[in-house]
Design an enzyme around this catalytic site. Sequence first.
Site, PDB file in Angstrom:
ATOM      1  N   MET A   1       0.838  -1.199   0.000  1.00 27.16           N
ATOM      2  CA  MET A   1       0.000   0.000   0.000  1.00 27.16           C
ATOM      3  C   MET A   1       0.875   1.252   0.000  1.00 27.16           C
ATOM      4  O   MET A   1       0.429   2.334   0.394  1.00 27.16           O
ATOM      5  CB  MET A   1      -0.954  -0.003   1.185  1.00 27.16           C
ATOM      6  CG  MET A   1      -1.999  -1.098   1.110  1.00 27.16           C
ATOM      7  SD  MET A   1      -3.492  -0.786   2.051  1.00 27.16           S
ATOM      8  CE  MET A   1      -2.850  -0.753   3.717  1.00 27.16           C
ATOM      9  N   GLY A   2       2.126   1.085  -0.452  1.00 26.42           N
ATOM     10  CA  GLY A   2       3.011   2.235  -0.535  1.00 26.42           C
ATOM     11  C   GLY A   2       3.622   2.586   0.809  1.00 26.42           C
ATOM     12  O   GLY A   2       3.668   1.773   1.721  1.00 26.42           O
TER      13      GLY A   2
ATOM     14  N   LEU B  35       6.732   2.942   1.388  1.00 27.19           N
ATOM     15  CA  LEU B  35       7.643   1.807   1.443  1.00 27.19           C
ATOM     16  C   LEU B  35       8.806   2.037   2.409  1.00 27.19           C
ATOM     17  O   LEU B  35       9.300   3.152   2.562  1.00 27.19           O
ATOM     18  CB  LEU B  35       8.197   1.520   0.042  1.00 27.19           C
ATOM     19  CG  LEU B  35       7.153   1.219  -1.035  1.00 27.19           C
ATOM     20  CD1 LEU B  35       7.832   0.969  -2.375  1.00 27.19           C
ATOM     21  CD2 LEU B  35       6.281   0.036  -0.649  1.00 27.19           C
ATOM     22  N   HIS B  36       9.230   0.954   3.063  1.00 24.11           N
ATOM     23  CA  HIS B  36      10.334   0.993   4.011  1.00 24.11           C
ATOM     24  C   HIS B  36      11.196  -0.249   3.803  1.00 24.11           C
ATOM     25  O   HIS B  36      10.971  -1.046   2.883  1.00 24.11           O
ATOM     26  CB  HIS B  36       9.813   1.090   5.446  1.00 24.11           C
ATOM     27  CG  HIS B  36       8.759   0.065   5.780  1.00 24.11           C
ATOM     28  ND1 HIS B  36       9.035  -1.275   5.931  1.00 24.11           N
ATOM     29  CD2 HIS B  36       7.416   0.198   5.979  1.00 24.11           C
ATOM     30  CE1 HIS B  36       7.926  -1.929   6.216  1.00 24.11           C
ATOM     31  NE2 HIS B  36       6.926  -1.065   6.246  1.00 24.11           N
TER      32      HIS B  36
ATOM     33  N   HIS C 167       9.520  -3.664   3.337  1.00 26.49           N
ATOM     34  CA  HIS C 167       9.055  -3.934   1.974  1.00 26.49           C
ATOM     35  C   HIS C 167      10.225  -4.328   1.078  1.00 26.49           C
ATOM     36  O   HIS C 167      10.129  -5.254   0.259  1.00 26.49           O
ATOM     37  CB  HIS C 167       8.383  -2.691   1.387  1.00 26.49           C
ATOM     38  CG  HIS C 167       7.090  -2.305   2.037  1.00 26.49           C
ATOM     39  ND1 HIS C 167       6.922  -1.129   2.719  1.00 26.49           N
ATOM     40  CD2 HIS C 167       5.909  -2.945   2.119  1.00 26.49           C
ATOM     41  CE1 HIS C 167       5.697  -1.045   3.179  1.00 26.49           C
ATOM     42  NE2 HIS C 167       5.057  -2.146   2.825  1.00 26.49           N
TER      43      HIS C 167
ATOM     44  N   ASP D 155       2.211  -9.163   9.567  1.00 27.97           N
ATOM     45  CA  ASP D 155       0.779  -9.399   9.409  1.00 27.97           C
ATOM     46  C   ASP D 155       0.554 -10.907   9.284  1.00 27.97           C
ATOM     47  O   ASP D 155       0.113 -11.402   8.245  1.00 27.97           O
ATOM     48  CB  ASP D 155       0.256  -8.651   8.186  1.00 27.97           C
ATOM     49  CG  ASP D 155       0.455  -7.152   8.300  1.00 27.97           C
ATOM     50  OD1 ASP D 155      -0.230  -6.526   9.121  1.00 27.97           O
ATOM     51  OD2 ASP D 155       1.318  -6.606   7.591  1.00 27.97           O
TER      52      ASP D 155
ATOM     53  N   GLN E 186      -2.923 -12.116   8.390  1.00 25.55           N
ATOM     54  CA  GLN E 186      -3.167 -11.859   6.968  1.00 25.55           C
ATOM     55  C   GLN E 186      -2.473 -12.901   6.098  1.00 25.55           C
ATOM     56  O   GLN E 186      -3.047 -13.372   5.108  1.00 25.55           O
ATOM     57  CB  GLN E 186      -2.665 -10.462   6.604  1.00 25.55           C
ATOM     58  CG  GLN E 186      -2.718 -10.147   5.121  1.00 25.55           C
ATOM     59  CD  GLN E 186      -2.219  -8.750   4.819  1.00 25.55           C
ATOM     60  OE1 GLN E 186      -2.956  -7.792   4.965  1.00 25.55           O
ATOM     61  NE2 GLN E 186      -0.961  -8.622   4.417  1.00 25.55           N
TER      62      GLN E 186
ATOM     63  N   LEU F  78      10.999  -7.533   9.687  1.00 29.59           N
ATOM     64  CA  LEU F  78      12.163  -6.667   9.797  1.00 29.59           C
ATOM     65  C   LEU F  78      11.868  -5.614  10.864  1.00 29.59           C
ATOM     66  O   LEU F  78      10.749  -5.087  10.933  1.00 29.59           O
ATOM     67  CB  LEU F  78      12.463  -5.988   8.462  1.00 29.59           C
ATOM     68  CG  LEU F  78      13.929  -6.040   8.015  1.00 29.59           C
ATOM     69  CD1 LEU F  78      14.332  -7.486   7.777  1.00 29.59           C
ATOM     70  CD2 LEU F  78      14.164  -5.215   6.770  1.00 29.59           C
TER      71      LEU F  78
ATOM     72  N   MET G 231       8.902  -2.912  11.575  1.00 34.67           N
ATOM     73  CA  MET G 231       8.802  -1.882  10.543  1.00 34.67           C
ATOM     74  C   MET G 231       7.396  -1.853   9.960  1.00 34.67           C
ATOM     75  O   MET G 231       6.823  -2.881   9.626  1.00 34.67           O
ATOM     76  CB  MET G 231       9.832  -2.128   9.452  1.00 34.67           C
ATOM     77  CG  MET G 231      11.247  -1.824   9.898  1.00 34.67           C
ATOM     78  SD  MET G 231      12.433  -1.903   8.543  1.00 34.67           S
ATOM     79  CE  MET G 231      13.918  -1.395   9.415  1.00 34.67           C
TER      80      MET G 231
END
Length: 291
Positions: free
Chosen positions: A38-39, A41-42, A45, A160, A163, A186, A194
Amino acid sequence: MQAVNFFKMIVFHHQNDLKDHLLSYRSSNKSIGFVPTMGALHKGHLSLMKKALQENDILVVSIFVNPTQFNNVDDLEKYPRDLDSDRNTIASLQGEIVVYAPAPEDVYEDKVISEVFSFDGLENQMEGRFRPGHFDGVGTIVKKLLQIVSPNKAYFGEKDYQQLLIVKKMVAIEQLPVVIVGCPILREENGLAMSSRNERLSLKVRQKSGFIYKTLLDVQACFTSKSFKEISTYVEKMFEQQEDFKLEYFSITDADTLEAVESAEDNKKYRAFIAVYADGDVRLIDNIALN
């Protein structure tokens, strides 16, 4: 074809253009790895993307804030969005990368609504209890994206964890030809998992948020020596002493069914899950394997 070249990437905003582009990879029997995001980003991701690039010929990254998985309108509106920043983050990677950054109408076409799923009870635990309809939204968007991209493998983080299990269940139910790969959490230097939501925390609270992971480590350490009731009481008392954090739930569950348990059995795996409000309205989740 509506595509924008950006460093080593091609960015598509329409699924038909993306599908056309990916045809040449499929005809050459090249493997496609997929990381849905969903953007905002870190490094978490990026760790998923690096693994996907290691295991596949091309990486597809979707950047789409999915409205149907937010049961809180304010949370949806406050979710960070910065496509230029996200593209810069992705550009640090090496490999063939395609970005799919659609508008809701390109993904959902006629109506932006969720399908209704049954995930054998997984959807009724923890997040499902506190976020009604959330996993219908997750199941809907992941199914749509997997059908659009048709990857060989798709990568999801264990932060998650619920999920992740639900996506695996959905893929099995829908018989989608994709392998779902779970990847380790992470963490920031202080242990905070994160998350894009971390950017909404004040510096003071972000620095203190390692307390959440430290509490989970304490739970892991006393898993075999304390009763589950004693452990839960300990967690509640720890959070009562923290003015910047409000505990929403803490649960020890069977790692496969996610059903809450009161004691351990031999030959079963367990995880501890936690959801916390920090800085007032920033909701953070985390989990840890206990055995």
